[in-house]
Scaffold this motif. Structure first.
Motif, PDB file in Angstrom:
ATOM      1  N   TYR A   1       0.699  -1.145  -0.221  1.00 22.19           N
ATOM      2  CA  TYR A   1      -0.021  -0.196  -0.090  1.00 22.19           C
ATOM      3  C   TYR A   1       0.899   1.144   0.031  1.00 22.19           C
ATOM      4  CZ  TYR A   1      -4.662  -2.105   0.643  1.00 22.19           C
ATOM      5  OH  TYR A   1      -5.621  -2.989   0.293  1.00 22.19           O
TER       6      TYR A   1
ATOM      7  N   TRP B   1       0.977   0.760  -8.291  1.00 22.00           N
ATOM      8  CA  TRP B   1      -0.368   1.480  -8.490  1.00 22.00           C
ATOM      9  C   TRP B   1      -0.391   2.032  -9.826  1.00 22.00           C
ATOM     10  CZ3 TRP B   1      -4.055   1.189  -4.614  1.00 22.00           C
ATOM     11  CH2 TRP B   1      -3.772   0.540  -3.452  1.00 22.00           C
TER      12      TRP B   1
ATOM     13  N   TRP C   1      -3.016   5.249  -7.269  1.00 20.35           N
ATOM     14  CA  TRP C   1      -1.962   6.118  -6.238  1.00 20.35           C
ATOM     15  C   TRP C   1      -2.588   7.346  -5.959  1.00 20.35           C
ATOM     16  CZ3 TRP C   1       1.107   4.300  -2.932  1.00 20.35           C
ATOM     17  CH2 TRP C   1       1.902   5.233  -2.309  1.00 20.35           C
TER      18      TRP C   1
ATOM     19  N   ARG D   1      -5.163   6.124  -3.391  1.00 28.07           N
ATOM     20  CA  ARG D   1      -4.428   5.647  -2.020  1.00 28.07           C
ATOM     21  C   ARG D   1      -4.038   6.489  -1.275  1.00 28.07           C
ATOM     22  NH1 ARG D   1      -1.953   5.630   1.735  1.00 28.07           N
ATOM     23  NH2 ARG D   1       0.221   5.504   1.173  1.00 28.07           N
ATOM     24  N   THR D   2      -3.167   8.066  -1.852  1.00 26.57           N
ATOM     25  CA  THR D   2      -2.710   8.828  -1.088  1.00 26.57           C
ATOM     26  C   THR D   2      -3.841   9.789  -0.305  1.00 26.57           C
ATOM     27  OG1 THR D   2      -2.204  10.001  -3.048  1.00 26.57           O
ATOM     28  CG2 THR D   2      -0.665   8.816  -2.193  1.00 26.57           C
TER      29      THR D   2
ATOM     30  N   LYS E   1      -5.888   4.905   2.741  1.00 28.50           N
ATOM     31  CA  LYS E   1      -6.346   3.335   2.947  1.00 28.50           C
ATOM     32  C   LYS E   1      -5.112   2.582   2.752  1.00 28.50           C
ATOM     33  CE  LYS E   1     -10.666   4.531   3.398  1.00 28.50           C
ATOM     34  NZ  LYS E   1     -11.293   4.652   4.454  1.00 28.50           N
ATOM     35  N   ARG E   2      -4.661   1.466   3.811  1.00 29.23           N
ATOM     36  CA  ARG E   2      -3.857   0.627   3.792  1.00 29.23           C
ATOM     37  C   ARG E   2      -4.320  -0.715   4.197  1.00 29.23           C
ATOM     38  NH1 ARG E   2      -1.320   5.572   5.400  1.00 29.23           N
ATOM     39  NH2 ARG E   2       0.700   5.536   4.340  1.00 29.23           N
TER      40      ARG E   2
ATOM     41  N   HIS F   1      -8.814  -0.410  -7.563  1.00 33.61           N
ATOM     42  CA  HIS F   1      -7.143  -0.001  -7.612  1.00 33.61           C
ATOM     43  C   HIS F   1      -6.529  -0.855  -6.558  1.00 33.61           C
ATOM     44  CE1 HIS F   1      -8.512   3.703  -9.771  1.00 33.61           C
ATOM     45  NE2 HIS F   1      -8.989   4.064  -8.716  1.00 33.61           N
ATOM     46  N   GLU F   2      -7.078  -1.375  -5.383  1.00 29.19           N
ATOM     47  CA  GLU F   2      -6.550  -2.280  -4.735  1.00 29.19           C
ATOM     48  C   GLU F   2      -6.081  -3.538  -5.254  1.00 29.19           C
ATOM     49  OE1 GLU F   2      -7.746  -1.659  -0.314  1.00 29.19           O
ATOM     50  OE2 GLU F   2      -9.377  -1.237  -1.618  1.00 29.19           O
TER      51      GLU F   2
END
Length: 464
Positions: free
Chosen positions: A257, A263, A268, A271-272, A276-277, A312-313
Motif C-alpha cells: 500500500y 499502483w 495512487w 490511495r494517497t 487506506k492501507r 485500484h487495490e
C-alpha cells in the motif's frame, strides 16, 4: 451494481456454441408458477433485511452517504414493480403515480434521499402488498409465450423485476455492513463446506481460441449481456481461485500500500488521498488483523477470499504478484467454456441452476467460503468458485457488446457506458441464484469498497 431507476428478450439463439434457454421456461404454466414463487421468495428476503430485523428509527436513518435509507429501498422495489408489472405489462392504472419521483434513482442521489418525504415502513409494506396483489392477479392472464421481443416474451419483464429486487437486497446487505450498533443479522447463517483446501495447481492455463461470449438465448438475461458473439483470445493463465485474505496480508506486509510502483496513477491518487492501507472494515490488533462483519469483530480468516477491496487495490495487488487482472472476456471464457465440446454454458458446471453444492450464494454463509470449496461447482477449464463468494473485478470498462440494443430502457445499462465504470463478474455470497450466471455483468466505480468485491489474477501465456 450501479443503481438503476425505475431490458431484451430475443428468440432462442442459434448462435454456435451457446447453451439453449433453461428448460423450466418452456411451459407457460410452469413459468407462471416459477415467477409467483420467486416473487414470494424475494419479498420475504427484502422484509427480512428491513422490517423484520431493524426498528423504524434504523430503517429511516441514513447509515452512510454511500447508501440509501433502508426504507427507501423497501418502497423503491415496490414502485419499480408497479411501474413495470402493473402499468407496463398489465396495462393497468397507476396506484401511486405521486411517489414515482421520490423513488427515481436518477432524480435523487443516495446522499439526499433521507431528506425526502418517504413512505414510512408501515406505509411501504402496505403499498408493496397492494402492488403485489395486482401483479399476482394479472400474472394469471399474462401471455408469457407471445412471440417477438416484447416485455412479456418468455416472462422477461417478471424476471427483470425479480432480479431488480434481489439486487437491492444485496445493496441493503451492504447497508447492514456499514451501519453501526448491535448486530441485526445472525453471526453465522450456515457452516461452510468442511475439508476444503485451495485447488492445485493455483493457476489454470486457458488455451488460445474462440468462444461464445454473452447470450441470445437466456430469457433472464439483461440487455448488456446480449447478443451472443464470438471472441477469439490468445492463451492466458488465470488463478484457480480468488485471491485470499492471507495473500493480501502478504501484500500489506511487503509494503504494497506504500509502494507507488504497483499502483496506476489514478490508483495512487486514490490511495494517497484516502489514506487506506487495508481492505474496508479491517484493523490491526497487535500482530493480528481483525474485521468488522455485520456488527461483530472477528479475526480475518486467512483462507477466505479477500473482500471489500476496490479496483485500484485489486490492480495493485495483481501487479505486485507479477500478474494483472483478467479482462472480462478472459473471466467469462474461464468460467463457462468447455474446451471438449466448444459450448459456453450458462453456469460453470453446465445448465443446472445453482444449488448449495455448487456455489456460495443467497446469504447462506453471510461471508465468503474458504478457497477450494464447492468442487462440484468447478468449470470444465478447472477454475473454481467463479460464481458466489465475492464479486471479481476485471480490467474491462463497462460498455455494450457489438450489436447492443437497449431494452426496455436505456437507463438500465446504456447511460453507464463510457463513464469509467469497471466490470465485476461472478456474484457474491449475498447474490441470489436468479441474479447471477456466467454472462451476468455488474459494474461500479473503481473506488467502491462497500460492495462485496474481491478479485483473481491472470497473466499472459507463451504460445506452446
Amino acid at each position: 451494481m450501479s443503481e438503476q431507476p425505475t431490458r431484451e428478450p430475443r428468440n432462442p439463439s442459434a448462435a454456435s456454441g451457446e447453451d439453449g434457454p433453461p428448460p423450466a421456461t418452456a411451459d407457460v404454466g410452469q413459468a407462471r408458477e416459477r415467477i409467483a414463487a420467486e416473487l414470494g421468495r424475494v419479498r420475504e428476503r427484502s422484509l427480512g433485511l428491513t422490517v423484520e430485523s431493524l426498528e423504524e428509527s434504523e430503517l429511516v436513518a441514513q447509515h452512510s452517504p454511500l447508501m440509501s435509507p433502508l426504507v427507501w429501498d423497501l418502497a423503491h422495489v415496490g414502485n419499480y414493480e408497479e411501474q413495470w408489472l402493473v402499468r407496463a405489462a398489465a396495462g393497468q392504472d397507476a396506484l401511486r403515480p405521486d411517489i414515482d419521483i421520490l423513488y427515481d434513482a436518477f432524480e435523487n442521489p443516495r446522499s439526499a434521499r433521507v431528506e425526502l418525504p418517504l413512505l414510512t415502513p408501515t406505509e411501504a409494506q402496505e403499498y408493496n402488498a397492494r402492488v403485489r396483489s395486482r401483479v399476482l392477479d394479472s400474472l394469471e392472464r399474462a401471455p408469457l409465450d407471445e412471440g417477438g421481443a416484447g416485455l412479456l416474451d418468455g416472462g422477461f419483464v417478471y424476471h427483470m423485476v425479480i432480479q431488480h429486487e434481489h439486487q437491492h437486497d444485496e445493496t441493503m446487505l451492504a447497508t447492514h455492513q456499514l451501519r453501526r450498533g448491535d448486530p441485526a443479522l445472525p453471526g453465522v447463517a450456515a457452516q461452510p463446506p468442511a475439508g476444503t483446501s485451495p485447488p492445485d495447481p493455483s493457476e489454470i492455463r486457458i488455451e488460445a481460441g474462440p468462444f461464445t461470449m454473452g447470450t441470445t438465448a437466456d430469457p433472464w438475461a439483461y440487455d448488456n449481456e446480449r447478443p451472443a458473439h464470438t471472441v477469439d483470445l490468445p492463451a492466458y493463465w488465470i488463478d484457480s481461485h480468488a485471491v485470499t485474505n492471507a495473500a493480501h496480508m502478504d501484500f500489506i506486509a511487503d509494503g504494497g500500500y506504500d509502494d507507488p510502483r504497483w499502483w496506476s496513477e489514478e490508483g495512487w491518487e486514490w490511495r494517497t488521498r484516502s489514506g487506506k492501507r487495508a481492505p474496508a472494515f479491517w484493523h490491526r490488533d497487535g500482530e493480528r488483523w481483525l474485521r468488522r462483519r455485520f456488527g461483530r469483530v472477528e479475526p480475518v480468516p486467512p483462507e477466505e477470499p479477500v473482500q471489500h477491496v476496490c479496483f485500484h487495490e485489486a490492480e495493485a495487488h495483481a501487479r505486485w504478484a507479477g500478474k494483472r487482472l483478467p479482462t472480462e472476456a478472459e473471466w467469462e471464457k474461464a468460467a463457462r467454456y468447455d474446451p471438449r465440446t466448444g459450448v459456453s454454458h450458462r453456469f460453470p458446471w453446465g445448465g443446472r441452476e445453482p444449488g448449495p453444492e455448487h456455489a456460495n450464494l443467497d446469504q447462506r454463509l453471510l461471508r465468503p467460503a474458504p478457497a477450494g470449496a464447492f468442487p462440484s461447482g468447478g468449470a470444465p477449464t478447472g477454475v473454481r468458485q467463479m460464481l458466489g463468494d465475492v464479486w471479481e473485478w476485471t480490467s474491462t470498462e463497462f460498455a455494450g457488446y457489438p450489436g447492443f440494443r437497449a431494452f426496455p430502457y436505456p437507463e438500465y445499462s446504456e447511460v453507464f457506458f463510457g463513464q469509467g465504470y469497471r466490470v465485476l463478474r461472478g456474484g457474491s455470497w449475498a447474490t441470489h441464484p436468479t441474479a447471477v450466471r456466467c454472462t451476468f455483468r455488474n459494474w461500479d466505480h473503481p473506488i467502491r469498497r462497500q460492495i462485496f468485491s474481491g478479485f483473481r489474477c491472470a497473466r499472459d501465456a507463451e504460445p506452446v
